[in-house]
Motif scaffolding. Structure first.
Motif, PDB file in Angstrom:
ATOM      1  N   SER A   1       0.830  -1.206   0.000  1.00 51.85           N
ATOM      2  CA  SER A   1       0.000   0.000   0.000  1.00 51.85           C
ATOM      3  C   SER A   1       0.863   1.254   0.000  1.00 51.85           C
ATOM      4  O   SER A   1       0.560   2.230  -0.688  1.00 51.85           O
TER       5      SER A   1
ATOM      6  N   GLN B   1      -2.417   4.721   4.935  1.00 55.47           N
ATOM      7  CA  GLN B   1      -3.660   4.073   5.358  1.00 55.47           C
ATOM      8  C   GLN B   1      -4.771   4.283   4.341  1.00 55.47           C
ATOM      9  O   GLN B   1      -5.568   3.382   4.070  1.00 55.47           O
ATOM     10  N   GLU B   2      -4.826   5.478   3.771  1.00 57.27           N
ATOM     11  CA  GLU B   2      -5.820   5.740   2.734  1.00 57.27           C
ATOM     12  C   GLU B   2      -5.586   4.825   1.533  1.00 57.27           C
ATOM     13  O   GLU B   2      -6.529   4.248   0.975  1.00 57.27           O
TER      14      GLU B   2
ATOM     15  N   ILE C   1      -6.732   1.107   2.256  1.00 53.21           N
ATOM     16  CA  ILE C   1      -8.173   0.863   2.195  1.00 53.21           C
ATOM     17  C   ILE C   1      -8.715   1.057   0.784  1.00 53.21           C
ATOM     18  O   ILE C   1      -9.522   0.261   0.298  1.00 53.21           O
ATOM     19  N   LYS C   2      -8.248   2.103   0.125  1.00 57.72           N
ATOM     20  CA  LYS C   2      -8.795   2.411  -1.202  1.00 57.72           C
ATOM     21  C   LYS C   2      -8.340   1.422  -2.268  1.00 57.72           C
ATOM     22  O   LYS C   2      -9.150   0.844  -2.985  1.00 57.72           O
TER      23      LYS C   2
ATOM     24  N   ASP D   1     -16.246   6.525   0.135  1.00 54.81           N
ATOM     25  CA  ASP D   1     -14.872   6.965   0.357  1.00 54.81           C
ATOM     26  C   ASP D   1     -14.286   6.197   1.530  1.00 54.81           C
ATOM     27  O   ASP D   1     -14.944   5.347   2.134  1.00 54.81           O
ATOM     28  N   VAL D   2     -13.050   6.502   1.844  1.00 55.63           N
ATOM     29  CA  VAL D   2     -12.344   5.775   2.897  1.00 55.63           C
ATOM     30  C   VAL D   2     -13.043   5.938   4.239  1.00 55.63           C
ATOM     31  O   VAL D   2     -13.185   4.984   5.005  1.00 55.63           O
ATOM     32  N   ASN D   3     -13.516   7.155   4.536  1.00 56.75           N
ATOM     33  CA  ASN D   3     -14.208   7.390   5.803  1.00 56.75           C
ATOM     34  C   ASN D   3     -15.454   6.522   5.934  1.00 56.75           C
ATOM     35  O   ASN D   3     -15.724   5.955   6.999  1.00 56.75           O
TER      36      ASN D   3
ATOM     37  N   CYS E   1     -16.030   3.704   4.495  1.00 63.70           N
ATOM     38  CA  CYS E   1     -15.619   2.309   4.621  1.00 63.70           C
ATOM     39  C   CYS E   1     -15.225   1.991   6.068  1.00 63.70           C
ATOM     40  O   CYS E   1     -15.609   0.958   6.620  1.00 63.70           O
TER      41      CYS E   1
END
Length: 487
Positions: A49, A268-269, A272-273, A456-458, A460
Motif C-alpha cells: 500500500s 492508510q488511505e 483501504i482504497k 470513500d475511505v471514511n 468504509c
C-alpha cells in the motif's frame, strides 16, 4: 541533488511498519528497498500500500530455499546495493526498530558535510519502553520518548550508510562494511572511525543517531521473544532488563512528526482504497448507489460546540467566542441510515484529514480517519450519550478550569450529566428497538460493493466499525494489514 536510500529487512511488524516508512520519507529519504521475510500478519500488505504513494521497492525472501536467516539478510542487502548503484549516492541499512535521525536542517546538508567519505557509521541511541505494556496505536517515535544516557554500554554499536558500490565481499553484518576503506569511514562529526570490531566506542549523538527502540512495549517484547525463541533469544527477561532504558526524556523527532503523521494517513488511505474498495468495486459491474448517511451537529449538554484542536490533537468543546478558533477544526458527525446505534465522527474535509491526521479522543487508543461510538438514547429527554465500543465506558465533556475549552474523553464508568450530549438534525433517528444492531461481515462486503462508486475511505471505516468483535476479526483475517488500526 544527493539521493539516499535505505534497505530494510523485516518480518511481522504490522503494528509499526507504516509509521517506520512514513517517518523515513518525512526526514527526506528518497527510496526504501524493503525485503519482507514472508510476514503473515499484514506487514507485506501495508508495504504494498505504501508503494502506491511513495518510492517503496519491495521484495519477498525465499525462506524455503534459503533456510538460514543471516544468509537471507545478507543477500537482501547485497541485492539492494546492486539496485542502488548508479542511482543513489548513499544507502543505509536499518531494522524495523531503528530510526535514522540527524540534527542538520535537511538530509542533503547532513550528507553534503560528509561528501569526502564512503561510509558513515552512526551510533545507536537506545530507547526504553516509556512504561508501556500494550502496543500503542501511535508511531514508535511518538510513543516512546525516554532513552538511555549516551554512555550506556550498548550504544557503541552502529548502523551504516555507505556508497552503494562499497558493499564488499567480506560481510559480517549490517553494522560495519569492510568494502569501505578505514580512512574513508567516518562518524557523523566527520571523524575517522577507530573501530573496535564492529563498534565505535567514541559515542557521539551531536549530529546524528540511530534511534533504536529495542524493547518498545512489553507486548512488543513478548512477540519478539516468541518470534526469535531458540534463534538468538531465550525465554527470559534478561534482554528486557538490559535494554529497557528510560533515563532521560528526549523527543528529538518531534520536528518530523507532523510530516510523519501525514505520510501515515496517505499509506492508510492507500491501503483501504486500493487494496479493498477498488477490488470490491471491480468485482461487481452492477449499478452503484451512494451510502445513505444522516449528517448532524452535536453539542454538549450546555450547548458548547465540539471541534478538533490541531495543537493538542484532541476532540474538545468550546463556545463560539473562543478567541483562538483558528486552532479549532470543524468535525463531521453522521449516522449511517438504518444503523442508529452508532455515531461516527470524522474530519469535515479531505485537506484537514490529511494535514491533521490522526483523529483522536482522550483515552481512546484508536488513531483513525473516523471514530465510531455506540449511542445510548434517552427517550425521556433531548439528550443522548456515547460509549467507547472497546471499553464500553462513557464519553464525557471534562471542564477545564480557567480555560476557554474543555476536553472530551472516554473512561467514565457511570453516566452523569457530563455524559449528556445533544444532536441537532433529523429527529427520526431515535432508536425504537432494543439491543444494538450490528452490521454483519457479509452485509458489510455487499454494502461496499453496492456503494463503491460513491463510497470513500471514511465511509468504509465507519461501516467496518459497526461490526461486532467476531465479524471484525474475520475482516482483519481476510484483509490483513488494512483495517486493524482503525477498528
Amino acid at each position: 541533488m544527493i539521493k539516499t536510500a535505505i534497505a530494510l529487512y523485516v518480518r511481522n511488524e504490522a503494528s509499526d511498519i507504516a509509521g517506520w516508512l512514513a517517518y523515513h520519507f518525512a526526514i527526506g529519504i528518497n527510496t526504501i528497498f524493503v525485503f519482507d521475510d514472508q510476514s503473515n500478519d499484514g506487514t507485506y500488505e501495508i508495504i504494498k500500500s505504501a508503494a502506491n504513494v511513495f518510492d517503496v521497492r519491495y521484495f519477498r525472501t525465499d525462506r524455503d530455499t534459503i533456510t538460514d536467516h543471516d544468509v537471507r539478510h545478507r543477500k537482501s542487502l547485497e541485492y539492494a546495493c546492486t539496485l542502488a548503484k548508479g542511482e543513489f549516492d548513499w544507502i543505509g541499512f536499518l531494522d524495523a526498530d531503528e530510526y535514522f535521525y540527524y540534527e542538520d536542517e535537511t538530509i542533503e546538508e547532513f550528507f553534503s558535510r560528509l561528501h569526502n567519505f564512503e561510509g558513515i557509521a552512526i551510533n545507536w541511541c537506545i530507547y526504553g519502553s516509556s512504561g508501556r505494556v500494550v502496543k500503542p496505536r501511535m508511531p514508535t517515535v511518538d510513543a516512546f520518548r525516554y532513552r538511555s544516557k549516551e554512555n550506556f554500554s550498548e550504544n557503541v554499536l552502529v548502523k551504516s550508510f555507505i556508497r552503494p558500490d562499497k558493499f564488499g565481499d567480506h560481510y559480517h553484518g549490517p553494522h560495519r562494511f569492510f568494502g569501505v576503506a578505514d580512512d574513508k569511514y567516518a562518524d557523523p562529526n566527520g571523524e575517522i572511525i577507530r573501530w573496535d570490531a564492529s563498534t565505535n566506542k567514541n559515542v557521539s549523538w551531536k549530529n546524528a543517531r540511530i534511534m533504536h527502540f529495542v524493547c518498545r512495549s512489553m507486548e512488543h517484547y513478548v512477540e519478539r521473544i516468541k518470534r526469535r525463541l531458540g534463534v538468538d533469544l531465550s525465554d527470559s527477561m534478561a534482554y528486557w532488563d538490559l535494554f529497557n532504558r528510560n533515563d532521560e526524556f528526549d523527543f528529538c523527532a518531534e520536528r518530523f512528526l507532523k510530516s510523519t503523521y501525514k505520510n501515515i494517513a496517505l499509506i492508510q488511505e492507500s491501503a483501504i482504497k486500493s487494496n479493498f474498495i477498488n477490488k470490491l468495486s471491480n468485482s461487481d459491474r452492477g449499478a452503484k448507489h451512494a451510502l445513505e448517511k444522516i449528517h448532524l451537529s452535536m453539542k454538549t449538554d450546555n450547548k458548547k460546540d465540539i471541534y478538533f484542536n490541531i495543537r493538542s490533537k484532541r476532540i474538545v468543546f468550546a463556545d463560539e467566542t473562543y478567541n483562538e478558533a483558528d486552532f479549532l477544526l470543524k468535525l463531521d458527525f453522521f449516522i449511517v441510515k438504518g444503523f442508529p446505534d452508532f455515531l461516527h465522527i470524522s474530519f469535515y474535509d479531505k485537506n484537514s484529514q490529511l494535514d491533521y491526521f490522526p483523529l483522536t479522543l482522550e483515552g481512546d487508543r484508536r488513531q483513525s480517519f473516523v471514530l465510531t461510538y455506540k449511542i445510548d438514547y434517552d427517550k425521556n429527554s433531548r439528550f443522548f450519550s456515547m460509549r467507547d465500543p472497546n471499553s464500553n465506558t462513557y464519553i464525557k465533556s471534562d471542564n477545564c478550569l480557567h480555560q476557554s475549552e474543555g476536553l472530551l474523553k472516554t473512561g467514565q464508568r457511570f453516566k452523569d450529566h457530563q455524559c449528556n450530549f445533544i444532536l441537532f438534525g433529523d429527529q427520526n433517528i431515535v432508536k425504537e428497538s432494543e439491543g444494538v444492531r450490528y452490521l454483519s461481515y457479509i452485509d458489510f462486503l455487499n454494502t461496499i460493493r453496492k456503494s463503491a462508486e460513491g463510497i470513500d475511505v471514511n465511509d468504509c471505516i465507519a461501516l467496518a466499525n459497526m461490526m461486532d468483535e467476531k465479524d471484525k476479526a474475520t475482516l482483519e483475517t481476510n484483509f490483513p494489514g488494512i483495517f486493524k488500526a482503525e477498528l
